[in-house]
Scaffold this active site. Structure first.
Site, PDB file in Angstrom:
ATOM      1  N   TYR A  10      -7.169   4.115   3.118  1.00 17.62           N
ATOM      2  CA  TYR A  10      -5.902   3.436   3.383  1.00 17.62           C
ATOM      3  C   TYR A  10      -6.142   2.050   3.991  1.00 17.62           C
ATOM      4  CZ  TYR A  10      -1.091   3.009   5.190  1.00 17.62           C
ATOM      5  OH  TYR A  10       0.197   2.603   5.479  1.00 17.62           O
ATOM      6  N   VAL A  32       0.836  -1.199   0.000  1.00 20.78           N
ATOM      7  CA  VAL A  32       0.000   0.000   0.000  1.00 20.78           C
ATOM      8  C   VAL A  32       0.871   1.249   0.000  1.00 20.78           C
ATOM      9  CG1 VAL A  32      -1.779   1.276   1.258  1.00 20.78           C
ATOM     10  CG2 VAL A  32      -1.830  -1.227   1.217  1.00 20.78           C
ATOM     11  N   GLU A  33       1.946   1.222   0.789  1.00 19.37           N
ATOM     12  CA  GLU A  33       2.793   2.403   0.953  1.00 19.37           C
ATOM     13  C   GLU A  33       3.641   2.684  -0.286  1.00 19.37           C
ATOM     14  OE1 GLU A  33       2.930   4.583   3.239  1.00 19.37           O
ATOM     15  OE2 GLU A  33       2.267   3.759   5.155  1.00 19.37           O
ATOM     16  N   SER A  34       4.242   1.630  -0.875  1.00 15.96           N
ATOM     17  CA  SER A  34       5.314   1.884  -1.847  1.00 15.96           C
ATOM     18  C   SER A  34       5.507   0.804  -2.893  1.00 15.96           C
ATOM     19  CB  SER A  34       6.638   2.025  -1.085  1.00 15.96           C
ATOM     20  OG  SER A  34       6.927   0.794  -0.414  1.00 15.96           O
TER      21      SER A  34
END
Length: 527
Positions: A247, A141-143
């Site tokens: 998120y 999700v982040e990167s």
């Protein structure tokens, strides 16, 4: 008011968690002192406590023995899926995110390829700490598990740490190294931070993840508001910005797809359930070019495993070095026996907060350093500054001059052999094929006009070139050249009397790539 982490909570946290690594962190070192910025204000009152918790976690627990049942899995992703425990409710946002990932399956393949060298370590640490295995999906999700991922807000790495939060949890950041991009170290810090948040949000992992993403202050205040009104304080009951309400559904959507790939007709990624890398500790100056030669790796591959290093020469200090798992048991001793590298010291003179009217040149002059040194120390791609921005001030440098190290190496202007063909097998990735053929992922991509995230099909033919043995008769002196404004591959090749093709090969770059001022190139000059 933000609630403080009590001694009782800290004790409970320590009792319930196992150690992530064998590396001990010492809070309060001169290198890690800094001034907290406004953007890090939510953690300011708790910084010392948070670091104490992280340190205690590392000191007072011992690693668990590997579980024999977990070793029976063939696929590491299946091992994760079978241990996930978070409830995934029926939710329109979660359903929407599932459909997004189903339509964009290349993202999952990219994330799996990026994660391959490190995922076994991350999964093992989550299991040791008894943390939800869904957290192994958080870097997707982040990167998409890209350690070089960043944003204009200054966050970096697979976990997207800010400078301040990274320092609070022991991530070194200086002119040579940024722990936020070090996958092993940043994963240790992320787990410490998540455990710390979990203990402060009524032990709700979803709220802890939301605080990890949006800042603990916002989530803590939302919990306090609900509590004061007699409302539930679980994540789904909190009034949070849209960013957070999308998120968490992304994370849970990924978890649901991984748990039930057959239900959604989406193939589960395949990764061998075995360690790909191991970590050794170095306590000396190190030349990554020589270390790569010792490990029989290309420099680009060693740097891929160690994205925290900003240069190929590392000053004398204590750093983790990630090496392939197949490396010799005594590789740490072999590396320790390499000739020591002397690197001009870059002594940090502290932190500086940007004021109205400041410019990089003005700040550099006031602190007796250079604009390029400031840009490198702070990962700046331009000269634009914001009022209130915090800068790390490095010591005096001469960045416009080539940095020549007194090391000799065998000249590596090898001759390419005739092109050969590799037939893709089921489960193959560019990373795996590159390891088999002893070439880099980037080279395979260039030779076959593929993107590094290209989907491979069984039976597909890939062209590759092996190199003849290096010429051993002509000794060459290796040097690191910092690109200046206006430089091109052709002008650099002409200046140092080498070939453009050799510069491309030595540095594993593309011929049509634009060079960036401050970028470092390794050159081999005939003596």
């Amino acid at each position: 008011m933000l609630k403080k982490l009590s001694v009782a909570v800290a004790a409970a946290l320590l009792a319930s968690c196992a150690v992530p690594t064998s590396q001990d962190k010492t809070a309060g070192s001169a290198e890690d002192q800094y001034q907290t910025s406004a953007s890090d204000a939510p953690i300011q009152d708790k910084a010392a406590t948070a670091q104490q918790v992280a340190n205690a976690l590392l000191r007072h627990n011992s690693p668990l023995e590997p579980d024999a049942e977990l070793a029976q899995y063939d696929n590491l992703w299946q091992r994760i899926a079978d241990q996930m425990t978070l409830t995934v409710p029926d939710n329109d946002d979660i359903e929407s995110q599932k459909q997004f990932f189903i339509r964009n399956q290349k993202l999952l393949k990219t994330a799996s390829d990026n994660a391959e060298p490190f995922l076994y370590h991350i999964v093992t640490e989550l299991e040791r700490r008894k943390m939800p295995l869904e957290l192994a999906l958080l870097p997707i999700v982040e990167s998409t598990y890209n350690p070089k991922a960043g944003s204009f807000s200054g966050v970096l790495g697979i976990w997207q740490f800010t400078q301040g939060t990274g320092r609070n949890f022991g991530l070194k950041q200086n002119a040579w190294y940024d722990g936020r991009r070090d996958v092993i170290e940043s994963s240790r810090a992320a787990m410490d931070y998540l455990q710390y948040l979990y203990s402060n949000v009524d032990q709700d992992w979803l709220s802890a993840v939301a605080a990890f993403n949006a800042g603990e202050g916002r989530v803590f205040k939302a919990i306090e508001r609900n509590r004061s009104k007699g409302k539930p304080t679980d994540f789904w009951s909190l009034n949070l910005p849209k960013q957070n309400t999308s998120y968490i559904p992304k994370l849970l959507a990924l978890a649901e797809l991984l748990k039930h790939p057959e239900k959604y007709a989406i193939p589960m990624p395949m990764l061998a359930n075995q360690p790909q890398t191991k970590v050794i500790q170095i306590n000396r100056g190190l030349d990554l070019v020589k270390a790569a030669d010792l490990l029989n790796l290309r420099v680009a591959e060693l740097r891929r495993l160690n994205p925290g290093f900003k240069t190929t020469t590392v000053p004398s200090a204590s750093y983790p070095l990630v090496v392939p798992f197949r490396s010799a048991d005594d590789i740490d001793q072999q590396i320790a026996a390499l000739p020591k590298v002397k690197v001009a010291p870059v002594a940090s003179t502290g932190r500086y907060q940007v004021k109205s009217g400041d410019s990089l040149s003005k700040i550099a002059a006031a602190h007796k350093t250079s604009v390029k040194a400031l840009q490198r120390a702070n990962n700046l791609n331009s000269s634009q500054l914001k009022i209130g921005q915090l800068l790390t001030i490095p010591g005096l440098e001469q960045p416009d001059e080539p940095v020549v190290t007194a090391r000799t190496a065998k000249k590596s202007n090898t001759l390419a052999s005739e092109g050969q063909t590799y037939t893709v097998k089921s489960g193959d990735s560019l990373w795996e094929i590159g390891k088999k053929l002893n070439v880099s992922t980037e080279q395979l991509s260039n030779w076959n006009k593929l993107g590094t995230t290209a989907q491979l099909k069984p039976g597909q033919k890939l062209t590759y070139y092996s190199e003849s043995k290096p010429q051993t008769t002509a000794a060459a002196k290796s040097m690191t050249y910092k690109v200046r404004p206006g430089d091109s591959l052709a002008s650099i090749a002409q200046r140092f009397k080498v070939k453009v093709a050799d510069i491309v090969k030595w540095n594993n770059i593309k011929t049509n790539m634009y060079l960036q001022p401050g970028q470092e190139l390794t050159l081999y000059l005939t003596s």
